[in-house]
Design an enzyme around this catalytic site. Structure first.
Site, PDB file in Angstrom:
ATOM      1  N   HIS A  32      -4.515 -17.083  -5.130  1.00 36.37           N
ATOM      2  CA  HIS A  32      -5.935 -15.949  -4.479  1.00 36.37           C
ATOM      3  C   HIS A  32      -6.837 -16.815  -4.008  1.00 36.37           C
ATOM      4  O   HIS A  32      -7.778 -16.305  -3.175  1.00 36.37           O
ATOM      5  CB  HIS A  32      -6.098 -15.213  -4.785  1.00 36.37           C
ATOM      6  CG  HIS A  32      -6.713 -15.119  -6.961  1.00 36.37           C
ATOM      7  ND1 HIS A  32      -6.427 -15.335  -7.524  1.00 36.37           N
ATOM      8  CD2 HIS A  32      -7.988 -14.165  -6.460  1.00 36.37           C
ATOM      9  CE1 HIS A  32      -6.801 -15.468  -7.942  1.00 36.37           C
ATOM     10  NE2 HIS A  32      -8.763 -15.556  -7.700  1.00 36.37           N
ATOM     11  N   ASP A  67      -1.730  -1.203  -3.560  1.00 35.82           N
ATOM     12  CA  ASP A  67      -1.946  -0.273  -4.959  1.00 35.82           C
ATOM     13  C   ASP A  67      -1.029  -0.563  -5.591  1.00 35.82           C
ATOM     14  O   ASP A  67      -0.082  -1.062  -5.817  1.00 35.82           O
ATOM     15  CB  ASP A  67      -2.417   1.223  -4.804  1.00 35.82           C
ATOM     16  CG  ASP A  67      -1.644   1.618  -3.387  1.00 35.82           C
ATOM     17  OD1 ASP A  67       0.129   1.804  -4.169  1.00 35.82           O
ATOM     18  OD2 ASP A  67      -1.763   2.463  -2.542  1.00 35.82           O
ATOM     19  N   ASP A 101      -4.296   3.419   2.454  1.00 33.26           N
ATOM     20  CA  ASP A 101      -5.577   3.781   2.954  1.00 33.26           C
ATOM     21  C   ASP A 101      -5.830   2.429   3.796  1.00 33.26           C
ATOM     22  O   ASP A 101      -7.057   1.707   3.040  1.00 33.26           O
ATOM     23  CB  ASP A 101      -6.483   3.906   1.697  1.00 33.26           C
ATOM     24  CG  ASP A 101      -5.711   2.912   0.343  1.00 33.26           C
ATOM     25  OD1 ASP A 101      -5.182   2.582   0.724  1.00 33.26           O
ATOM     26  OD2 ASP A 101      -6.843   3.310  -0.456  1.00 33.26           O
ATOM     27  N   ASP A 108      -5.590 -10.180 -15.625  1.00 31.72           N
ATOM     28  CA  ASP A 108      -7.414 -10.793 -15.450  1.00 31.72           C
ATOM     29  C   ASP A 108      -7.600 -10.381 -16.384  1.00 31.72           C
ATOM     30  O   ASP A 108      -8.254  -9.791 -15.854  1.00 31.72           O
ATOM     31  CB  ASP A 108      -7.539 -10.673 -14.214  1.00 31.72           C
ATOM     32  CG  ASP A 108      -6.846 -12.146 -12.707  1.00 31.72           C
ATOM     33  OD1 ASP A 108      -8.487 -12.682 -14.092  1.00 31.72           O
ATOM     34  OD2 ASP A 108      -7.079 -12.577 -12.449  1.00 31.72           O
ATOM     35  N   ASN A 167      -0.414   4.118  -0.262  1.00 32.78           N
ATOM     36  CA  ASN A 167      -0.985   5.753   0.468  1.00 32.78           C
ATOM     37  C   ASN A 167      -1.975   5.691   2.204  1.00 32.78           C
ATOM     38  O   ASN A 167      -2.340   6.382   2.252  1.00 32.78           O
ATOM     39  CB  ASN A 167      -1.744   6.783  -0.634  1.00 32.78           C
ATOM     40  CG  ASN A 167      -3.129   5.373  -0.817  1.00 32.78           C
ATOM     41  OD1 ASN A 167      -3.376   4.099  -0.111  1.00 32.78           O
ATOM     42  ND2 ASN A 167      -4.338   5.394  -1.628  1.00 32.78           N
ATOM     43  N   ASP A 177       0.613  -1.041  -0.198  1.00 36.82           N
ATOM     44  CA  ASP A 177      -0.326   0.200  -0.046  1.00 36.82           C
ATOM     45  C   ASP A 177       0.622   1.343   0.112  1.00 36.82           C
ATOM     46  O   ASP A 177       2.079   1.604   0.756  1.00 36.82           O
ATOM     47  CB  ASP A 177      -0.636   0.065   0.854  1.00 36.82           C
ATOM     48  CG  ASP A 177      -1.708   1.289   1.080  1.00 36.82           C
ATOM     49  OD1 ASP A 177      -1.923   2.105   0.277  1.00 36.82           O
ATOM     50  OD2 ASP A 177      -2.242   1.652   2.508  1.00 36.82           O
ATOM     51  N   GLU A 196      -8.317 -19.941 -16.857  1.00 29.28           N
ATOM     52  CA  GLU A 196      -8.492 -20.890 -15.805  1.00 29.28           C
ATOM     53  C   GLU A 196      -9.428 -21.571 -16.251  1.00 29.28           C
ATOM     54  O   GLU A 196     -11.019 -21.975 -15.748  1.00 29.28           O
ATOM     55  CB  GLU A 196      -9.408 -20.181 -14.710  1.00 29.28           C
ATOM     56  CG  GLU A 196      -9.689 -20.072 -13.129  1.00 29.28           C
ATOM     57  CD  GLU A 196     -10.546 -19.568 -11.932  1.00 29.28           C
ATOM     58  OE1 GLU A 196     -10.219 -19.720 -10.912  1.00 29.28           O
ATOM     59  OE2 GLU A 196     -11.420 -19.367 -12.524  1.00 29.28           O
TER      60      GLU A 196
END
Ligand code: NOJ
Length: 598
Positions: A374, A74, A70, A143, A68, A66, A299
């Site tokens: 994931h 990103d 939050d 993706d 920034n 990350d 996939e």
């Protein structure tokens, strides 16, 4: 409880010559030197391609870095880590969806295919990331999620507005006056129902995933052309290919018949290989893929060894690779989606599955290999052993497997650190729609919630999605804010900063293995032969090309195990091993991995 979970999950339907040779007993600890690649395609009847020789590394952008504060990873965060990524010796980076999305399913519900998700940054950030990768010789694949969109996509907003809207046929609608259509199971819906009644037009729409992920109707030539021009948009920017989300599902029998008995409740298998899927993929190849030097990987949900080549036989001009689910489905109770078998998994079955899939691509097409992504728990927990004394050894053993098979490895970020499942105790800690909605289902049915949570500690997707562990500062250096998903508390010892300077740690083991694979074409193209196949503890195989022979031995157990390779082991030279001083004999220590040259 097992019965209940079973019922629940069923209902859910859910080389040339080596440039180096190490003779001393510490060979495994020496840095690997690259050698020129001189593989000949003729050796395996399979043309050489860059994507066959690549190591693909998958980044879940939400969880990587990350920039920034939050709490969400990103694009700028990834850009800031490009030198680290390059140092791994990988070639291709696959990013999970980065497109505009309301995040019902963390970006797999896209509301604008040509926009960047606000939390991830801007198109300028994307362009900088792509340039940074290309400057370092890294390729990027995106993706492609086109079985469904978000219900917040403009197409769906139009489509649902009236029965005669020009976008109506972009989705699958069923007028309610005809009664309820034959059942379709939704993988994520809280009721498991794949049809949702939309009051505005008194019609049902189809959603194989959540209610906010309506299925696109590929019967519409206009829709197909929109998808193809969107693909061109990204390829013209310079991206190097696509990973295609549930692509075998895109074609449906639009009469929506009852599920034929032959599928025996296996919805994934039933949804795959619809009547026009190969027509559509050929069309996509002709209109888009064939015009660029890019890679494509499906996939392959629901695809079996019997139909795999129909997707990836180069002569058919469809896709390049697919990844199957047979391996990663092992060890769950039959008929269930994700209830771990208390007996664990059979290594003999594991070997049979991966050997069978190698055979599919012996002469045509090309395979993939992965143990984590994931949608999977951490490979160390699921296939190795995350107890402190075995975490590193077992994880390195699995890395050895992934990097020495005849298939393009898809390696999941964090596995190079031997990361493990976080194993949440409470449903409140989970963020994944799958876990949250399944929990609700169990609850609605008065099921055993504790047992459900126990199973999720092994199987839940969020285990693989916890933030990447950079260092021992707060939140593992992932964010200065509050992370969107809890950081695994083991980050104080399991992190890049610690591992980077540890010559014998996980990270440097992975680097050594990427180097080894790249500098030894026998590990890419060489013929695979399974040895000692009935050995319940050890996975042993050889790879052979142009007179070179490599032997790989992998002990999958937390105890010593013997192996009978039929080879004169005294003739083998150990190239790499996961123990500090690998011995050359046929007795392997717990989770020991050794790579030999013969
Ligand atoms: C497969 C993706 O990998 C998974 O994360 C997602 O939830 C479903 N497809 C739906 O897009």
């Amino acid at each position: 409880m097992r019965t209940l979970l079973l019922a629940l999950t069923t209902a859910l339907g859910l080389l040339g010559a080596p440039a180096w040779r190490q003779d001393d007993r510490n060979a495994a600890q020496q840095p690997v030197q690259p050698a020129p690649a001189t593989a000949r395609s003729s050796a395996v009847g399979n043309a050489r391609k860059w994507w066959k020789e690549a190591v693909v590394y998958q980044i879940y952008p939400r969880s990587f870095k990350d920039s920034n504060g939050d709490g969400v990873g990103d694009l700028k965060g990834i850009t800031s880590k490009l030198d680290y990524l390059k140092s791994l010796g990988i070639d291709v980076i696959w990013l999970n969806p980065v497109f505009s999305s309301p995040n019902d399913d963390n970006g797999y519900d896209i509301s604008d295919y040509q926009g960047i998700m606000k939390e991830f940054g801007t198109m300028q950030d994307f362009d900088e990331l792509l340039k940074g990768m290309h400057d370092r010789g890294l390729k990027l694949i995106l993706d492609l999620v086109v079985n469904h969109s978000s219900d917040e996509h403009e197409w769906f907003k139009q489509s649902r507005s009236s029965r005669d809207n020009s976008y109506r046929d972009y989705y699958h609608w069923w007028p309610a006056e005809k009664g309820k259509p034959a059942a379709r199971r939704s993988f994520f819906d809280v009721d498991g129902d794949g049809w949702e009644l939309d009051k505005a037009t008194n019609s049902y729409y189809l959603h194989y995933f959540s209610r906010k992920q309506p299925d696109l109707n590929w019967e519409s030539p206009r829709l197909r052309n929109e998808v193809f021009s969107m693909m061109r948009f990204w390829l013209d920017k310079g991206v190097d290919g696509f990973r295609m989300d549930v692509i075998p599902f895109i074609s449906k029998d639009t009469t929506f018949p009852e599920m034929p008995a032959q599928y025996n409740g296996d919805w994934g298998r039933f949804y795959a290989n619809g009547p026009h899927v190969h027509e559509y993929l050929r069309e996509m190849n002709a209109a888009v893929l064939s015009k660029y030097d890019v890679m494509s990987v499906a996939e392959g949900v629901g695809v079996t060894t019997a139909d795999a080549l129909q997707y990836v036989d180069a002569d058919r001009r469809e896709l390049d690779m697919l990844y199957h689910f047979e391996g990663v489905s092992l060890g769950y109770l039959p008929g269930s989606l994700k209830v771990p078998d208390p007996k664990g998994f059979s290594l003999i079955e594991f070997k049979n599955i991966y050997s069978k899939w190698d055979g599919v691509f012996a002469d045509k097409g090309w395979g993939t290999i992965y143990l984590g992504n994931h949608d999977q728990p951490r490979m160390t927990t699921r296939w190795g052993n995350d107890a402190p004394q075995w975490r590193e050894l077992s994880s390195k053993m699995l890395t050895t497997f992934l990097l020495t098979m005849r298939a393009t490895p898809y390696y999941y970020a964090g596995d190079e650190l031997c990361m493990t499942n976080i194993k949440f105790d409470r449903i409140e800690d989970y963020r994944d729609i799958e876990s949250v909605n399944w929990y609700q289902q169990v609850k609605n049915k008065g099921g055993d919630l504790q047992a459900f949570l126990a199973a999720q500690k092994i199987a839940a997707r969020d285990n693989g999605r916890t933030p990447f562990q950079w260092d021992r500062t707060a939140n593992a250096g992932f964010t200065s804010g509050k992370p969107w998903l809890k950081v695994n508390p083991n980050y104080t010892t399991v992190n890049v900063a610690v591992d980077d300077v540890n010559a014998t740690g996980c990270l440097n083991y992975f680097r050594k293995l990427t180097q080894l694979r790249k500098s030894n074409p026998v590990l890419i193209y060489g013929k695979y032969v399974l040895l000692d196949k009935d050995n319940p503890d050890v996975y042993a195989y050889t790879r052979e090309l142009d007179g070179r022979k490599i032997l790989v031995l992998l002990n999958f157990r937390d105890k010593a195990a013997s192996v009978d390779t039929g080879l004169d082991m005294s003739k083998g030279k150990i190239l790499v091993g996961n123990y500090p001083a690998p011995s050359g004999d046929a007795k392997l220590r717990p989770y020991e991995a050794r790579i030999y040259e013969f």
